[in-house]
Design a protein around this motif. Structure first.
Motif, PDB file in Angstrom:
ATOM      1  N   LYS A  75       0.832  -1.206   0.000  1.00 24.55           N
ATOM      2  CA  LYS A  75       0.000   0.000   0.000  1.00 24.55           C
ATOM      3  C   LYS A  75       0.864   1.252   0.000  1.00 24.55           C
ATOM      4  O   LYS A  75       1.700   1.452   0.881  1.00 24.55           O
ATOM      5  CB  LYS A  75      -0.912   0.017   1.225  1.00 24.55           C
ATOM      6  N   THR A  76       0.665   2.091  -0.993  1.00 24.31           N
ATOM      7  CA  THR A  76       1.363   3.365  -1.063  1.00 24.31           C
ATOM      8  C   THR A  76       0.580   4.412  -0.281  1.00 24.31           C
ATOM      9  O   THR A  76      -0.615   4.613  -0.517  1.00 24.31           O
ATOM     10  CB  THR A  76       1.529   3.828  -2.523  1.00 24.31           C
ATOM     11  N   ILE A  77       1.238   5.075   0.665  1.00 23.49           N
ATOM     12  CA  ILE A  77       0.586   6.086   1.500  1.00 23.49           C
ATOM     13  C   ILE A  77       0.972   7.494   1.069  1.00 23.49           C
ATOM     14  O   ILE A  77       0.143   8.399   1.086  1.00 23.49           O
ATOM     15  CB  ILE A  77       0.925   5.835   2.981  1.00 23.49           C
ATOM     16  N   LEU A  78       2.214   7.678   0.653  1.00 24.95           N
ATOM     17  CA  LEU A  78       2.666   8.971   0.134  1.00 24.95           C
ATOM     18  C   LEU A  78       3.294   8.753  -1.231  1.00 24.95           C
ATOM     19  O   LEU A  78       4.060   7.793  -1.425  1.00 24.95           O
ATOM     20  CB  LEU A  78       3.694   9.611   1.066  1.00 24.95           C
ATOM     21  N   HIS A  79       2.991   9.649  -2.171  1.00 25.48           N
ATOM     22  CA  HIS A  79       3.535   9.497  -3.522  1.00 25.48           C
ATOM     23  C   HIS A  79       4.005  10.838  -4.064  1.00 25.48           C
ATOM     24  O   HIS A  79       3.231  11.802  -4.121  1.00 25.48           O
ATOM     25  CB  HIS A  79       2.489   8.900  -4.462  1.00 25.48           C
ATOM     26  N   ASP A  80       5.279  10.903  -4.417  1.00 28.23           N
ATOM     27  CA  ASP A  80       5.859  12.056  -5.109  1.00 28.23           C
ATOM     28  C   ASP A  80       5.586  13.371  -4.375  1.00 28.23           C
ATOM     29  O   ASP A  80       5.160  14.356  -4.967  1.00 28.23           O
ATOM     30  CB  ASP A  80       5.320  12.136  -6.544  1.00 28.23           C
ATOM     31  N   VAL A  81       5.870  13.372  -3.080  1.00 31.68           N
ATOM     32  CA  VAL A  81       5.616  14.552  -2.253  1.00 31.68           C
ATOM     33  C   VAL A  81       6.876  15.412  -2.165  1.00 31.68           C
ATOM     34  O   VAL A  81       7.938  14.933  -1.774  1.00 31.68           O
ATOM     35  CB  VAL A  81       5.164  14.151  -0.833  1.00 31.68           C
ATOM     36  N   SER A  82       6.744  16.676  -2.508  1.00 31.30           N
ATOM     37  CA  SER A  82       7.848  17.629  -2.406  1.00 31.30           C
ATOM     38  C   SER A  82       7.344  18.884  -1.694  1.00 31.30           C
ATOM     39  O   SER A  82       6.301  19.429  -2.077  1.00 31.30           O
ATOM     40  CB  SER A  82       8.393  18.010  -3.787  1.00 31.30           C
ATOM     41  N   ILE A  83       8.064  19.303  -0.653  1.00 30.87           N
ATOM     42  CA  ILE A  83       7.736  20.552   0.037  1.00 30.87           C
ATOM     43  C   ILE A  83       9.040  21.227   0.455  1.00 30.87           C
ATOM     44  O   ILE A  83      10.078  20.577   0.558  1.00 30.87           O
ATOM     45  CB  ILE A  83       6.848  20.347   1.278  1.00 30.87           C
TER      46      ILE A  83
END
Length: 253
Positions: free
Chosen positions: A15-23
């Protein structure tokens, strides 16, 4: 200190919970993470604080990868306030807050005047100095939350991550805690449910949806009536009551 996350992916099992997150968070900035339940706010905070390792991507604090910095060294710079914590051990408020000094002490070092001053100041900031001898087991949920924050402050961090720090707090302490965090000379990332509090106290807001960043910017840029309908599925009026202040959201039936 700056905080940068680039193209983060993370999950549990298949299960993917975060995908391609940039901050990115600039030094001294207060960034609010908002989004529906299950959008990935808590998981992202743990990745930013180095408590979890991403499957892909990179988190850096002041240019250094958090997974490459020794845990004790990282704890001298970074504090994490989780939503809740429980213990069956009989400890006092003072004992709990003193734990915040652990990263600054060696196994053989004694308790110093600097340690004592840091603990006293932390308890004073969260209005719990008068409760320092009280048993943890006798505290209300809101009082425990304030003690968690005091323990984090006792670390003398330069970056602080807070996961729903206003849970269980009355409105007075919600405002006081967020005002205190904003006014501290540090960089902070705060996951919040209350959008009006986020608008009041955050320099920037990142809106999460389904494990990805949906929008990012100032409160006025992000908290629009269209976004509230699409992400939170609510109808609301957004107004700027005071020029130069964050927007105020009035939810409608």
């Amino acid at each position: 200190m700056s905080v940068l996350a680039e193209n983060l992916d993370w999950g549990v099992g298949r299960k993917t919970i975060l995908h391609d997150v940039s901050i990115s968070v600039a030094p001294g900035e207060t960034l609010g993470l908002v989004g529906p339940n299950g959008s990935g706010k808590s998981s992202l905070l743990r990745l930013l604080a180095g408590l979890k390792r991403p499957r892909a991507g990179l988190v850096t604090i002041n240019g250094k990868s958090v997974v490459q910095v020794p845990r004790k060294a990282l704890s001298r710079e970074v504090a994490f306030v989780q939503q809740s914590a429980a213990t069956e051990t009989s400890v006092s408020v003072l004992d709990v807050v003193r734990l915040g000094r652990t990263p600054h002490r060696s196994a053989l070092s004694g308790w110093s005047a600097e340690d004592e001053a840091a603990v006293t100041e932390a308890l004073t900031r969260v209005d719990m100095l008068g409760h320092r001898a009280q048993s943890w087991q006798t505290l209300s949920g809101g009082e425990r939350q304030r003690v968690h924050i005091a323990r984090a402050l006792a670390q003398s961090p330069r970056v602080m991550f807070l996961d729903e720090p206003t849970n269980h707090l009355d409105i007075h302490h919600q405002i006081e805690i967020l005002r205190m965090v904003r006014d501290l000379d540090l960089t902070s990332v705060i996951a919040l449910h209350d959008l009006n509090l986020a608008a009041m106290f955050c320099d920037k807001i990142v809106v999460m949806r389904s494990g990805s960043v949906f929008a990012s910017g100032t409160p006025a840029e992000v908290l629009t009536e269209e976004l509230l309908r699409e992400v939170f599925r609510v109808t609301a009026e957004v107004n700027c009551i005071t020029p130069g202040a964050g927007p105020h959201i009035r939810f409608t039936p």
